[in-house]
Design a protein around this motif. Structure first.
Motif, mmCIF file in Angstrom:
data_model
loop_
_atom_site.group_PDB
_atom_site.id
_atom_site.type_symbol
_atom_site.label_atom_id
_atom_site.label_comp_id
_atom_site.label_asym_id
_atom_site.label_seq_id
_atom_site.Cartn_x
_atom_site.Cartn_y
_atom_site.Cartn_z
ATOM 1 N N ALA A 81 18.390 1.950 21.254
ATOM 2 C CA ALA A 81 18.246 2.371 20.063
ATOM 3 C C ALA A 81 18.638 3.749 19.855
ATOM 4 C CB ALA A 81 16.585 2.269 19.892
ATOM 5 N N PRO A 82 19.168 4.146 18.524
ATOM 6 C CA PRO A 82 19.468 5.593 18.358
ATOM 7 C C PRO A 82 18.499 6.647 18.645
ATOM 8 C CG PRO A 82 19.195 4.499 16.599
ATOM 9 C CD PRO A 82 19.036 3.478 17.548
ATOM 10 N N ARG A 83 18.668 8.015 18.578
ATOM 11 C CA ARG A 83 17.719 8.908 18.732
ATOM 12 C C ARG A 83 16.865 8.868 17.548
ATOM 13 N NH1 ARG A 83 18.554 14.582 17.797
ATOM 14 N NH2 ARG A 83 20.614 14.347 17.493
ATOM 15 N N HIS A 84 17.111 8.448 16.481
ATOM 16 C CA HIS A 84 16.463 8.636 15.148
ATOM 17 C C HIS A 84 16.182 7.027 14.712
ATOM 18 C CE1 HIS A 84 16.726 12.907 15.407
ATOM 19 N NE2 HIS A 84 17.777 12.772 15.222
ATOM 20 N N LEU A 85 15.060 6.565 14.678
ATOM 21 C CA LEU A 85 14.744 5.290 14.122
ATOM 22 C C LEU A 85 13.643 5.680 12.959
ATOM 23 C CD1 LEU A 85 14.121 2.807 17.043
ATOM 24 C CD2 LEU A 85 15.793 2.761 14.994
ATOM 25 N N MET A 86 14.072 5.643 11.612
ATOM 26 C CA MET A 86 13.423 5.780 10.445
ATOM 27 C C MET A 86 12.787 4.484 9.854
ATOM 28 S SD MET A 86 15.432 8.619 8.152
ATOM 29 C CE MET A 86 14.107 8.877 7.011
ATOM 30 N N GLY A 87 11.391 4.514 9.506
ATOM 31 C CA GLY A 87 10.970 3.316 9.166
ATOM 32 C C GLY A 87 9.574 3.678 7.860
ATOM 33 N N ASN A 88 9.135 2.837 7.300
ATOM 34 C CA ASN A 88 8.224 3.060 6.262
ATOM 35 C C ASN A 88 6.915 3.072 6.798
ATOM 36 O OD1 ASN A 88 10.323 2.711 4.483
ATOM 37 N ND2 ASN A 88 9.735 0.577 3.845
ATOM 38 N N HIS A 89 6.565 2.842 7.891
ATOM 39 C CA HIS A 89 5.130 2.870 8.487
ATOM 40 C C HIS A 89 5.198 3.450 9.802
ATOM 41 C CE1 HIS A 89 4.144 0.250 5.354
ATOM 42 N NE2 HIS A 89 5.216 -0.805 5.732
ATOM 43 N N ARG A 90 4.065 4.369 10.092
ATOM 44 C CA ARG A 90 3.823 4.917 11.400
ATOM 45 C C ARG A 90 3.514 4.043 12.545
ATOM 46 N NH1 ARG A 90 2.332 11.251 11.135
ATOM 47 N NH2 ARG A 90 4.006 11.998 10.015
ATOM 48 N N ARG A 91 4.466 3.418 13.158
ATOM 49 C CA ARG A 91 4.152 2.430 14.085
ATOM 50 C C ARG A 91 5.543 2.606 15.174
ATOM 51 N NH1 ARG A 91 3.232 -3.019 10.438
ATOM 52 N NH2 ARG A 91 1.301 -2.466 9.503
ATOM 53 N N PHE A 92 4.855 2.054 16.402
ATOM 54 C CA PHE A 92 5.975 2.137 17.411
ATOM 55 C C PHE A 92 7.150 0.989 16.876
ATOM 56 C CE2 PHE A 92 8.191 0.178 21.158
ATOM 57 C CZ PHE A 92 8.365 1.293 21.903
ATOM 58 N N PRO A 93 8.524 1.188 16.965
ATOM 59 C CA PRO A 93 9.236 2.132 17.702
ATOM 60 C C PRO A 93 9.683 3.519 17.001
ATOM 61 C CG PRO A 93 10.573 0.566 17.233
ATOM 62 C CD PRO A 93 9.493 0.248 16.718
ATOM 63 N N THR A 122 10.570 6.625 15.084
ATOM 64 C CA THR A 122 10.369 8.217 15.326
ATOM 65 C C THR A 122 10.231 9.122 14.277
ATOM 66 O OG1 THR A 122 12.944 8.524 15.296
ATOM 67 C CG2 THR A 122 11.955 7.937 17.352
ATOM 68 N N LEU A 123 10.401 8.418 13.012
ATOM 69 C CA LEU A 123 10.068 9.216 11.657
ATOM 70 C C LEU A 123 9.691 8.162 10.691
ATOM 71 C CD1 LEU A 123 13.726 11.148 11.403
ATOM 72 C CD2 LEU A 123 11.338 12.228 11.771
ATOM 73 N N ALA A 124 8.592 8.515 10.311
ATOM 74 C CA ALA A 124 7.928 7.764 9.284
ATOM 75 C C ALA A 124 6.933 8.643 8.311
ATOM 76 C CB ALA A 124 7.075 6.579 9.844
ATOM 77 N N PRO A 125 6.515 8.259 7.175
ATOM 78 C CA PRO A 125 5.552 8.932 6.378
ATOM 79 C C PRO A 125 4.222 8.714 6.664
ATOM 80 C CG PRO A 125 6.535 7.147 5.023
ATOM 81 C CD PRO A 125 7.036 7.142 6.394
#
Length: 356
Positions: free
Chosen positions: A119-131, A133-136
């Motif tokens: 995985a890269p250093r930054h993983l953006m997603g729409n939900h605050r869940r593992f894995p 690193t950035l999510a609203p």
């Protein structure tokens, strides 16, 4: 106080992968976010992973170096697709992955990347869940997918300034659209586009051919030279009924005669668009042409195409509104209650002559 993250200022982000699958309308909505990402990282290599049916939407798209269409759905791609996707991502060594899908399937892929050290250093997603690193922050109440995805980008310091979908028809699409306009006398700003269908599985989202035929007649009576019907294979019968009812050369039935990206130049030349809640309405919203979207069993707060030029029309006072029902409905009140005159009233003031 937490320090704001500014990913566009990070010069080490050189390779970016964006994920978006789902239905065509959802993918088209996300094309506005693709534009924001491209603008924020003008020098980075940007790739897209989408589903095979939507590859044609991006065949001429200059924003992407590569469009990956490895099918990772369980039934279609299975284990073979999953392994192929992992090999694809590992070989590209992305610095940032933006998961605009963020469902259980995409999250499982991100988790596999994380657990295997890829995985890269930054993983953006729409939900605050593992894995991720950035999510609203979790949204309160109903939120449109477009708004949620904008919030996702802003968490990483990516400005969200694109107001509507951005699609890139190819030269062949533009040429064919121009030929149809010439052949049928479709003068710019002197015709309306109607999108009266929907996929076969979503028939309850159709306003009905009788009402579209009546609306077409009103539009012509009030000064528009032509009214154009557009749609795909599932909508040929619906459009044929409208054409038969109108029975005049001012009604131009192009249903089944266009490729999806040809809708963009055809809708861009129109004075107005009226549509059901369907994927082609989202494609049409890539233009600034005023549009009314008729919603029955689906919630306009969730499904309306984006853009300030788009307004939704839905009846009120029904206990069953926003039922999302796909089974046959005996009364279909959510659509029957909407009249052609109500549609005209939702158009911008002065757009057509004699509007009441």
């Amino acid at each position: 106080m937490k320090t704001p993250i500014d990913l566009p200022a990070d010069s080490s982000i050189r390779r970016i992968l964006v994920l978006k699958w789902s239905a065509m309308g959802d993918v088209v909505i996300s094309s506005a976010l693709f534009e924001d990402i491209r603008r924020a990282f003008p020098a980075a290599t940007l790739d897209l992973h989408t589903l095979p049916p939507w590859a044609g939407l991006f065949r001429h798209d200059p924003r992407f170096a590569e469009v990956c269409t490895i099918d990772v759905r369980r039934k279609q791609g299975g284990l073979r697709g999953l392994l192929a996707w992992l090999r694809f991502v590992r070989s590209r060594r992305y610095d940032l992955i933006v998961d605009l899908q963020s469902n259980d399937r995409s999250r499982s892929l991100m988790t596999l990347l994380k657990l295997t050290g890829a995985a890269p250093r930054h993983l953006m997603g729409n939900h605050r869940r593992f894995p991720y690193t950035l999510a609203p922050e979790p949204a309160a109440g109903v939120i449109h997918a477009f708004d949620l995805q904008q919030e996702t980008l802003r968490v990483g310091g990516i400005p969200t300034v694109t107001p509507r979908p951005v699609l890139y028809p190819g030269p062949e699409h533009l040429a064919h659209a121009q030929e149809l306009q010439r052949q049928f006398g479709l003068e710019a700003d002197n015709y309306a586009v109607l999108l009266p269908g929907s996929q076969a599985a979503g028939r309850l989202k159709r306003w009905g051919w009788e009402r579209y035929a009546a609306l077409a007649g009103l539009l012509h009576q009030r000064g528009l030279a032509k009214v154009v019907l557009l749609g795909g294979p599932d909508e040929i019968e619906e459009c044929a009924r409208i054409a038969d009812r109108c029975g005049s050369d001012w009604l131009v039935n192009l249903c089944g005669q266009t490729q999806i990206l040809e809708l963009v130049p055809l809708c861009a030349g129109a004075r107005l668009i009226v549509a059901n809640d369907t994927g082609t309405a989202h494609v049409a919203s890539a233009t600034p042409t005023p549009m009314v979207v008729i919603c029955g069993p689906t919630d306009p707060l969730r499904v309306k195409p984006v853009g300030e030029n788009v307004v939704a029309l839905q009846t009120t006072g029904l206990a069953c509104i926003n039922c999302y029902c796909k089974a046959p409905c005996e009364h279909h009140s959510c659509m029957v209650r909407i009249t052609p005159e109500m549609v005209l009233a939702r158009l911008p003031e002065g757009l057509i002559a004699g509007r009441s």
